[in-house]
Scaffold this active site. Structure first.
Site, mmCIF file in Angstrom:
data_model
loop_
_atom_site.group_PDB
_atom_site.id
_atom_site.type_symbol
_atom_site.label_atom_id
_atom_site.label_comp_id
_atom_site.label_asym_id
_atom_site.label_seq_id
_atom_site.Cartn_x
_atom_site.Cartn_y
_atom_site.Cartn_z
ATOM 1 N N VAL A 459 0.818 -1.214 0.000
ATOM 2 C CA VAL A 459 0.000 0.000 0.000
ATOM 3 C C VAL A 459 0.852 1.264 0.000
ATOM 4 C CG1 VAL A 459 -1.904 -1.182 1.143
ATOM 5 C CG2 VAL A 459 -0.190 -0.006 2.527
ATOM 6 N N GLU A 460 0.206 2.403 -0.232
ATOM 7 C CA GLU A 460 0.840 3.721 -0.271
ATOM 8 C C GLU A 460 2.003 3.751 -1.253
ATOM 9 O OE1 GLU A 460 -0.318 6.303 0.955
ATOM 10 O OE2 GLU A 460 -1.454 5.872 2.759
ATOM 11 N N GLY A 461 1.819 3.126 -2.407
ATOM 12 C CA GLY A 461 2.880 3.020 -3.400
ATOM 13 C C GLY A 461 3.611 1.706 -3.200
#
Length: 840
Positions: A459-461
């Site tokens: 997640v988050e990149g």
């Protein structure tokens, strides 16, 4: 002839000097020609990429990219400290919450947090950590936010995700920075008190990392809302997935592309990415179904809508926020990347450190603690070293946010490297624990963390994207003192201003490159003797590391410049080369944080093994990244050979930590004391009876206390005084006066504790725990109800005993998690769950 040649050379030098010295001539004859070439080399930058490049600020990573880091500036930053209020919150509500959490029940039976935990989180303001006090929140610092998430994460990944998401990239932060006053006054107090549960929907099935390709759209129109006709708004159609807290959210933050074909807002049709806040009970919002991410019980799921009418004032920032969505997201992304995910990863690493060190000392094989075997020492050393460096980077980056920075590059560095090192720490811990680690159950304090680690990686990149494209790809433009200025000049449509700006940046860039090229060679040859490369306050133990980092910083700036000139825009597609340059920048940052931590902690001598291990490991990794970059950069062997001489004129001389140093780190982790406590500070260490970690902690203290007594037993066995090698050995030793009665009692206690520590959970043949009786109780069978109540209060039976624990909480979960309605409802307490609560 020689005289003529001399005058020709002199003439050329004079002419070149005049051209370079006179700005007008230089721009006309040199700069403008280079600008034309530069524009051809420059890759196309999309609007979303440009907004990502413009987002955030450059902090210490800019110094590292300069080739000459200012150590005095770094060390002058004050040591991050929690306020009394923040510390009280950690010691009060956070500890209380951790004590309420049972990750086995949450993940295996409930598939959700228990209702009482949800209520506790809301009532105690866990959703309002970052919301200012004026709106009813706590207004905590980024460091406090990080500490809260880290502590909860060391106990329960489910609860950590539940708490961190409302305080990370989502409605609260977006409203704080970009919301209208009316939006702030309405939503922020409700979010702070838990009256609203937020989620933010960005990812679409066909647009994950490539958010600019999201198919979700809205059409500006007029419609009916709350009985009023002709209301200006949008009809929005979307399909989102992987949305944390989505299934239980009451307010949905939504990202979509907005179009205005009828030009109701102006002349443009494509208005760009826009963000809106939509109550989930709005007609047409489909929400409530769940994903099931790797046995994680945190609420996560898809949502969608088709032509849902959304009034214009639901856009974050009102009508002025139209088309500003991507800029808003990029500017706020630092919290998720810089705070939340690093905090959960450090919590996992500290859990691995504390438990693995203790288990390695308590667990005996071949009459020896397993931590004394070199193979286990190697894993322990990695766990301890990684944890020390991870925590240093976590704290330093949170402190930067508290200083007002939005460190976009540093946040990408800590997101990638802390989640990866957290994964390494948990993997090593699982190897050390062996069968105890892989048999899941209430006594397994590592298993669920191991299963859920890939979530933070994704997640988050996603980490592959972050390493290969973001850290250096974004860092090169943001951190380089001249490159972004050159790019902006190249995009300038005004010929005169473009020429002047490019000329100024180009001259500065040339001087910058020449300086770092010279410094790379000089520092590699003589860096250990250049005092200015280390701060005056540095100790002999740390001065050498400051100088090594200064040397590699200069080499990095040199190689990065040459690589950019050699490859131009194609470096964007040479992802593995970009990743290696990103690794170098990352190691420089992580090493800086580690040195800063050692200074802030007061330079404790007992922490030196940890410092040495971290620095030597990271500097060696940095050397390897340089070597791999030089081995793969395209070019003639002469060109590559010259680059290698600039970086390694004396060869590759950095070595990884030696075995003796790893041995020191491992031994520090196996002994209760100040070093172990500092290394694992801030996590939840249970003390309640029958808590697996509490048993482990008690066993570690007991095994240390029994060290001399066990030595007496071994000596007596060696001398054949004691012939019983089984359960009667202690009794025989007591009878022969080898040990005292008090010592015998202590050995019996250790024997019992060791048994508890090494035992694992087992279940019925159908792998079910005893919850069926409680289901019968919920239907009204009083005898079964009393039996179930006894099972709830009974201690959990371990190892070879049949599991008798039951709390029936999965019935509550079933009532909540099976709803698939088209709009969000409140979580009703079912009749079954009411009965269960009565039983409890």
């Amino acid at each position: 002839m020689l005289a003529f040649l001399f005058y020709v050379i002199l003439f050329v030098i004079v002419i070149a000097g005049l051209i370079l010295a006179v700005p007008l001539l230089r721009r006309y004859l040199v700069t403008n020609q280079i600008l034309k070439i530069f524009r051809k080399m420059l890759p196309q930058i999309s609007q979303t990429e440009q907004e990502a490049l413009d987002a955030g600020t450059v902090w210490w990573e800019g110094d590292l990219f300069s080739g000459k880091p200012d150590w005095k500036k770094l060390l002058a930053y004050p040591k991050p400290q929690l306020t009394a209020e923040e510390q009280a919150f950690l010691e009060g509500p956070v500890e209380q919450l951790c004590a309420m959490l049972d990750e086995w029940k949450i993940t295996h039976e409930l598939k959700d947090l228990p209702p009482e935990v949800w209520q506790f989180i809301k009532e105690n303001g866990f959703f309002g950590l970052i919301i200012p006090k004026q709106y009813g929140g706590y207004g905590f610092s980024a460091l406090a936010h990080s500490e809260v998430v880290m502590k909860i994460g060391s106990r329960s990944g489910t609860a950590a995700v539940t708490v961190m998401v409302p305080n990370s990239l989502g409605p609260a932060e977006l409203l704080l920075h970009y919301g209208t006053e009316m939006q702030k006054e309405h939503y922020l107090p409700r979010l702070a008190k838990g009256l609203e549960v937020p989620c933010f929907a960005l990812t679409s099935p066909e647009a994950g990392s490539d958010a600019g390709a999201m198919p979700d759209f809205g059409i500006v129109c007029r419609g009916e809302y709350q009985g009023k006709t002709d209301v200006l708004g949008m009809r929005v159609t979307w399909e989102k997935r992987y949305i944390t807290l989505g299934p239980v959210a009451t307010i949905l933050g939504l990202a979509f592309k907005l179009y205005d074909p009828d030009r109701l807002l102006g002349k443009e049709e494509d208005l760009g990415i826009t963000l809106a806040l939509i109550p989930t009970n709005t007609p047409g919002v489909n929400i409530g179904r769940r994903h099931y991410p790797l046995n994680g019980a945190f609420q996560n799921g898809p949502n969608s809508g088709k032509e849902v009418f959304v009034p214009m004032d639901w856009i974050i920032g009102g009508q002025e926020g139209v088309g500003q969505g991507w800029r808003m997201l990029m500017n706020c992304l630092s919290v998720g990347r810089a705070i939340s995910l690093p905090a959960t990863s450090v919590g996992a690493a500290k859990l691995a450190t504390r438990t693995s060190g203790a288990y390695s000392r308590v667990r005996i094989q071949f009459k020896t603690p397993i931590g004394y075997f070199e193979g286990v020492e190697e894993a322990l050393g990695r766990i301890g070293g990684n944890t020390y460096m991870m925590d240093a980077a976590r704290v330093m980056t949170a402190a930067a946010v508290d200083l007002g920075e939005k460190p976009s590059v540093a946040s990408a560095i800590v997101k990638y490297h802390l989640t990866e090192r957290g994964r390494q720490a948990i993997n090593d811990a699982m190897d050390i624990h062996g069968g105890k680690g892989i048999c899941i159950g209430p006594r397994n304090y590592l298993g669920r963390t191991y299963q859920q680690i890939p979530v933070s990686i994704t997640v988050e990149g996603a980490n592959i994207l972050t390493r290969n494209m973001i850290i250096f790809g974004q860092g090169a433009l943001r951190c380089h003192p001249y490159l972004l200025r050159e790019v902006n000049a190249a995009h300038d449509k005004n010929p005169d201003s473009a020429s002047m700006a490019f000329d100024e940046a180009l001259i500065g860039h040339a001087k910058f490159t020449l300086r770092n090229t010279a410094n790379s060679l000089v520092y590699a040859l003589f860096g250990n003797h250049i005092k200015d490369n280390a701060p005056e306050s540095a100790t002999p133990e740390t001065a050498t590391y400051y100088r090594q980092l200064a040397r590699f910083s200069a080499s990095f700036a040199c190689i990065a410049d040459i690589g950019l000139m050699r490859l131009g825009g194609s470096l964007k597609r040479k992802e593995r080369l970009s990743a290696r340059l990103g690794d170098i920048l990352s190691m420089l940052y992580l090493c800086s944080a580690t040195l800063k931590r050692f200074e802030d902690d007061g330079r404790p001598d007992s922490d030196l093994p940890l410092l040495h291990w971290c620095m030597q490991d990271a500097i060696y990794r940095m050397q390897q990244a340089f070597d791999e970059f030089l081995a793969n950069i395209p070019g003639h062997f002469t060109f590559v050979g010259l680059l290698r001489i600039l970086v390694f004129p004396l060869g590759k001389r950095c070595k990884p930590p030696v075995d003796a140093l790893t041995h020191e780190v491992a031994r520090l982790m196996m002994v209760p004391g100040a070093v172990r406590d500092r290394l694992t500070a801030g996590i939840h260490v249970p003390t309640a009876e029958h808590e697996p970690m509490a048993d482990l902690e008690q066993a570690l203290r007991c095994v240390i206390e029994c060290g001399a007594i066990e030595a007496k037993l071994r000596e007596a066995v060696k001398l054949h005084k004691i012939t019983d090698h089984g359960d009667g050995q202690i009794a025989q030793a007591l009878q022969l006066n080898v040990i005292t009665a008090e010592e015998a009692s202590l050995l019996e206690k250790l024997k019992d504790l060791r048994s508890k520590v090494i035992k694992v959970d087992d279940f019925r043949p159908d792998l079910e725990s005893e919850t069926k009786d409680l289901r019968n109780a919920a239907t009204g069978n009083s005898n079964t109800a009393m039996s179930a109540k006894g099972a709830i209060n009974a201690n959990y039976t371990i190892s070879n005993d049949v599991t008798d624990e039951a709390d029936g909480a999965n019935i509550v979960s079933a009532g909540n998690s099976t709803k698939t309605t088209s709009r969000k409802k409140s979580n009703p307490v079912t009749e079954e769950s009411k009965t269960i609560e009565t039983i409890k």
